[in-house]
Scaffold this motif. Structure first.
Motif, PDB file in Angstrom:
ATOM      1  N   ILE A 223       0.847  -1.200   0.000  1.00 44.29           N
ATOM      2  CA  ILE A 223       0.000   0.000   0.000  1.00 44.29           C
ATOM      3  C   ILE A 223       0.882   1.249   0.000  1.00 44.29           C
ATOM      4  CG2 ILE A 223      -1.744   1.305   1.269  1.00 44.29           C
ATOM      5  CD1 ILE A 223      -2.746  -1.352   2.420  1.00 44.29           C
ATOM      6  N   ARG A 224       0.632   2.125  -1.004  1.00 39.75           N
ATOM      7  CA  ARG A 224       1.455   3.324  -1.123  1.00 39.75           C
ATOM      8  C   ARG A 224       0.667   4.616  -0.949  1.00 39.75           C
ATOM      9  NH1 ARG A 224       6.265   1.891  -3.511  1.00 39.75           N
ATOM     10  NH2 ARG A 224       7.020   3.835  -2.576  1.00 39.75           N
ATOM     11  N   GLY A 225      -0.674   4.526  -0.872  1.00 42.96           N
ATOM     12  CA  GLY A 225      -1.427   5.756  -0.680  1.00 42.96           C
ATOM     13  C   GLY A 225      -2.915   5.525  -0.477  1.00 42.96           C
ATOM     14  N   TYR A 226      -3.536   6.439   0.323  1.00 44.38           N
ATOM     15  CA  TYR A 226      -4.984   6.478   0.510  1.00 44.38           C
ATOM     16  C   TYR A 226      -5.471   7.852   0.036  1.00 44.38           C
ATOM     17  CZ  TYR A 226      -4.588   2.425   3.659  1.00 44.38           C
ATOM     18  OH  TYR A 226      -4.340   1.178   4.196  1.00 44.38           O
ATOM     19  N   TYR A 227      -6.603   7.863  -0.676  1.00 40.75           N
ATOM     20  CA  TYR A 227      -7.081   9.100  -1.295  1.00 40.75           C
ATOM     21  C   TYR A 227      -8.593   9.237  -1.107  1.00 40.75           C
ATOM     22  CZ  TYR A 227      -2.657   8.001  -3.508  1.00 40.75           C
ATOM     23  OH  TYR A 227      -1.346   7.639  -3.721  1.00 40.75           O
ATOM     24  N   GLU A 228      -9.043  10.385  -0.619  1.00 44.39           N
ATOM     25  CA  GLU A 228     -10.471  10.623  -0.437  1.00 44.39           C
ATOM     26  C   GLU A 228     -11.115  10.869  -1.793  1.00 44.39           C
ATOM     27  OE1 GLU A 228     -10.276  13.945   2.178  1.00 44.39           O
ATOM     28  OE2 GLU A 228     -10.443  12.713   3.974  1.00 44.39           O
ATOM     29  N   PHE A 229     -12.156  10.119  -2.106  1.00 43.53           N
ATOM     30  CA  PHE A 229     -12.754  10.174  -3.434  1.00 43.53           C
ATOM     31  C   PHE A 229     -13.456  11.497  -3.720  1.00 43.53           C
ATOM     32  CE2 PHE A 229     -16.390   9.002  -0.885  1.00 43.53           C
ATOM     33  CZ  PHE A 229     -17.433   9.690  -1.487  1.00 43.53           C
ATOM     34  N   TYR A 230     -13.971  12.161  -2.664  1.00 40.09           N
ATOM     35  CA  TYR A 230     -14.811  13.340  -2.881  1.00 40.09           C
ATOM     36  C   TYR A 230     -14.023  14.629  -2.998  1.00 40.09           C
ATOM     37  CZ  TYR A 230     -14.211  13.245   2.211  1.00 40.09           C
ATOM     38  OH  TYR A 230     -13.680  13.157   3.470  1.00 40.09           O
ATOM     39  N   THR A 231     -12.720  14.573  -2.907  1.00 37.89           N
ATOM     40  CA  THR A 231     -11.885  15.756  -3.036  1.00 37.89           C
ATOM     41  C   THR A 231     -11.145  15.703  -4.364  1.00 37.89           C
ATOM     42  OG1 THR A 231     -11.557  15.782  -0.632  1.00 37.89           O
ATOM     43  CG2 THR A 231     -10.043  17.108  -1.968  1.00 37.89           C
ATOM     44  N   GLU A 232     -11.414  16.660  -5.225  1.00 38.78           N
ATOM     45  CA  GLU A 232     -10.790  16.659  -6.551  1.00 38.78           C
ATOM     46  C   GLU A 232      -9.272  16.690  -6.451  1.00 38.78           C
ATOM     47  OE1 GLU A 232     -10.954  19.171 -10.766  1.00 38.78           O
ATOM     48  OE2 GLU A 232     -12.336  19.653  -9.124  1.00 38.78           O
TER      49      GLU A 232
END
Length: 219
Positions: free
Chosen positions: A187-196
């Motif tokens: 795992i190299r990253g987590y990203y919030e889907f609702y933030t462009e």
């Protein structure tokens, strides 16, 4: 006029070549010259002394009713957890994934998975749900399976919430994150889907890892 058209075509070709070369050249420059400018992506997941955790193999079924064994190949992997009747997020997560798929869905080094946490999301249901995104020949698949197994995968492998809330109308709770894995299932990253900005960051960091992987293969 012909000479003018030739110059115009040549200009377009040169511009395209420059656009394609910039990410790799910038990455190489920063690695060679930037002591504090360039930083590799961190390794995330379970904290274990002396080791980097990897997402372990699992098997689910895709929207076409075909068994999918993860990992299918050595590739960058983008994953989100969802269910088709999600009221909290609707189809916003899939729209974010669709944005990524439009850029990398046919890339030979990328796989994308949307994993349903609801066992009533049968392959037929997922097929109808996914048709709106025109998966076509892309590497994006919707996966489903036994709820206990998909919940385990979310919680134990990806470190994300993903379970049926038996105390609240049997609704399914899942995290608002898209996850990026490298070619070794780390795992190299987590990203919030609702933030462009977060989705753009995911796209940028995918380019970074693709460039790193190509350099390793050429060494």
């Amino acid at each position: 006029m012909a000479e003018k058209n030739k110059k115009y075509s040549l200009g377009k070709i040169i511009t395209l070549v420059i656009i394609l070369l910039i990410p790799g050249l910038l990455h190489l420059y920063l690695r060679q010259t930037g002591e504090n400018i360039y930083k590799t992506l961190p390794y995330l997941g379970k904290e274990e002394i002396g080791s980097i955790t990897k997402v372990q193999p699992f098997q689910l079924v895709n929207q076409d009713g075909e068994s999918v064994n993860f990992p299918e190949r050595a590739s960058l992997t983008v994953v989100n957890f969802m269910h088709t009747d999600c009221e909290a997020f609707g189809n916003m997560m899939e729209l974010a994934m669709d944005k990524v798929a439009k850029k990398f869905g046919k890339h030979p080094m990328v796989n994308l998975y949307s994993i349903s946490l609801d066992s009533t999301d049968t392959p037929e249901v997922l097929k109808a749900h996914s048709d709106k995104y025109h998966l076509g020949e892309t590497n994006w698949q919707f996966l489903t399976g036994n709820e206990k197994e998909t919940s385990r995968i979310a919680r134990e492998e990806f470190m994300l919430d993903g379970f049926r809330d038996t105390l609240n109308n049997e609704g399914i709770i899942h995290s608002p994150y898209i996850v990026l894995l490298d070619t070794k299932q780390q795992i190299r990253g987590y990203y919030e889907f609702y933030t462009e900005d977060e989705v753009d960051r995911l796209v940028g960091e995918m380019i970074l890892l693709i460039t790193e992987e190509r350099q390793k293969r050429n060494e």
